[in-house]
Design an enzyme around this catalytic site. Structure first.
Site, PDB file in Angstrom:
ATOM      1  N   ARG A  34       2.624  -7.039   9.081  1.00  0.00           N
ATOM      2  CA  ARG A  34       1.902  -6.025   9.859  1.00  0.00           C
ATOM      3  C   ARG A  34       2.339  -6.034  11.322  1.00  0.00           C
ATOM      4  NH1 ARG A  34      -3.963  -7.381   7.113  1.00  0.00           N
ATOM      5  NH2 ARG A  34      -3.857  -5.939   5.336  1.00  0.00           N
ATOM      6  N   TYR A  54     -12.365  -2.431  -3.374  1.00  0.00           N
ATOM      7  CA  TYR A  54     -12.899  -2.572  -2.017  1.00  0.00           C
ATOM      8  C   TYR A  54     -14.434  -2.535  -1.985  1.00  0.00           C
ATOM      9  CZ  TYR A  54      -8.311  -2.249   0.327  1.00  0.00           C
ATOM     10  OH  TYR A  54      -7.036  -2.489   0.800  1.00  0.00           O
ATOM     11  N   GLU A  92      -9.543 -10.019  -7.888  1.00  0.00           N
ATOM     12  CA  GLU A  92      -8.577  -8.926  -7.719  1.00  0.00           C
ATOM     13  C   GLU A  92      -7.473  -8.984  -8.778  1.00  0.00           C
ATOM     14  OE1 GLU A  92      -7.449  -9.310  -3.584  1.00  0.00           O
ATOM     15  OE2 GLU A  92      -9.453  -8.701  -2.909  1.00  0.00           O
ATOM     16  N   ASN A 107      -1.956  -0.024   7.315  1.00  0.00           N
ATOM     17  CA  ASN A 107      -1.442  -1.373   7.595  1.00  0.00           C
ATOM     18  C   ASN A 107      -0.615  -1.976   6.449  1.00  0.00           C
ATOM     19  OD1 ASN A 107      -3.624  -1.919   5.975  1.00  0.00           O
ATOM     20  ND2 ASN A 107      -4.624  -3.357   7.375  1.00  0.00           N
ATOM     21  N   HIS A 151      -1.734  -5.363   1.325  1.00  0.00           N
ATOM     22  CA  HIS A 151      -3.014  -6.011   1.045  1.00  0.00           C
ATOM     23  C   HIS A 151      -2.749  -7.443   0.600  1.00  0.00           C
ATOM     24  CE1 HIS A 151      -6.966  -6.924  -0.588  1.00  0.00           C
ATOM     25  NE2 HIS A 151      -6.323  -7.462  -1.618  1.00  0.00           N
ATOM     26  N   PHE A 181     -15.359   3.529   7.350  1.00  0.00           N
ATOM     27  CA  PHE A 181     -13.993   3.894   6.963  1.00  0.00           C
ATOM     28  C   PHE A 181     -13.751   3.810   5.457  1.00  0.00           C
ATOM     29  CE2 PHE A 181     -14.001  -0.615   8.277  1.00  0.00           C
ATOM     30  CZ  PHE A 181     -13.492  -1.234   7.129  1.00  0.00           C
ATOM     31  N   LYS A 236       0.833  -1.200   0.000  1.00  0.00           N
ATOM     32  CA  LYS A 236       0.000   0.000   0.000  1.00  0.00           C
ATOM     33  C   LYS A 236       0.873   1.258   0.000  1.00  0.00           C
ATOM     34  CE  LYS A 236      -3.881  -2.293   2.389  1.00  0.00           C
ATOM     35  NZ  LYS A 236      -4.800  -2.193   3.566  1.00  0.00           N
TER      36      LYS A 236
END
Ligand code: GDP
Ligand code: MG
Length: 160
Positions: free
Chosen positions: A113, A60, A137, A123, A126, A68, A20
């Site tokens: 993490r 997502y 994905e 975090n 992914h 969030f 990320k």
């Protein structure tokens, strides 16, 4: 599915892993790649992407009712991500184990993490949560021709 010399079957899976924007900024691309490589998984696609909001909202989409969600999409669009496809037996579930829990505070040391972040909203990595979501994905992030078919020289030393 590969057949080895003795006709046992190794069922191969692929998973979508992404570093990320915070992971990229914090210099954790190499560490993420290293952990998947040293386990024995095979890298079959990798690219740096500045993802659009629309692309991230699609990625997502299962979370769009969450409070969030908009912050998550803003975070994910805040800089480039490094998108990868890793292949191997059990790579989807093991990929999640290498990442740790969604919440870094629940993630054990030894996981990405657990070792490198603190906050659920930052975090660093992914990973697909099932074989089905991995397929979705991978198709969302990569064109077919970006996935490379190759035989690693380590294959026959990793699988009986
Ligand atoms: P993952 O599969 O472990 O990444 O977790 P989820 O699919 O449940 O959520 C996707 C991402 O949304 C997580 O990796 C976090 O970056 C973020 N996220 C999940 N839960 C929360 C939360 O409670 N608060 C915030 N700010 N972000 C969250
Ligand atoms: Mg998830």
């Amino acid at each position: 599915v590969r057949f080895n010399h003795f006709f046992s079957v190794v069922a191969m899976e692929q998973t979508f892993i992404a570093v990320k924007p915070d992971g990229v900024q914090r210099g954790l691309v190499g560490e993420t790649v290293r952990r998947f490589e040293q386990k024995g998984f095979k890298l079959v696609a990798m690219k740096m992407v500045q993802a659009s909001s629309a692309h991230l909202e699609e990625h997502y989409k299962d979370l769009k009712e969450k409070p969030f969600f908009s912050g998550l999409c803003t975070y994910m669009a805040s800089g480039p991500v490094v998108a990868m496809v890793w292949e191997g037996s059990g790579v989807v579930a093991m990929g999640r184990m290498l990442l740790g829990e969604t919440k870094p505070q629940d993630s054990l040391p030894g996981t990405l993490r657990g070792d490198f972040c603190i906050n659920v909203g930052r975090n660093i990595v992914h990973g697909s949560d099932s074989v089905e979501s991995a397929k979705r994905e991978i198709a969302l992030w990569f064109k077919r021709e970006e996935i490379v078919t190759w035989k690693s020289c380590t294959h026959d030393w990793l699988y009986e």
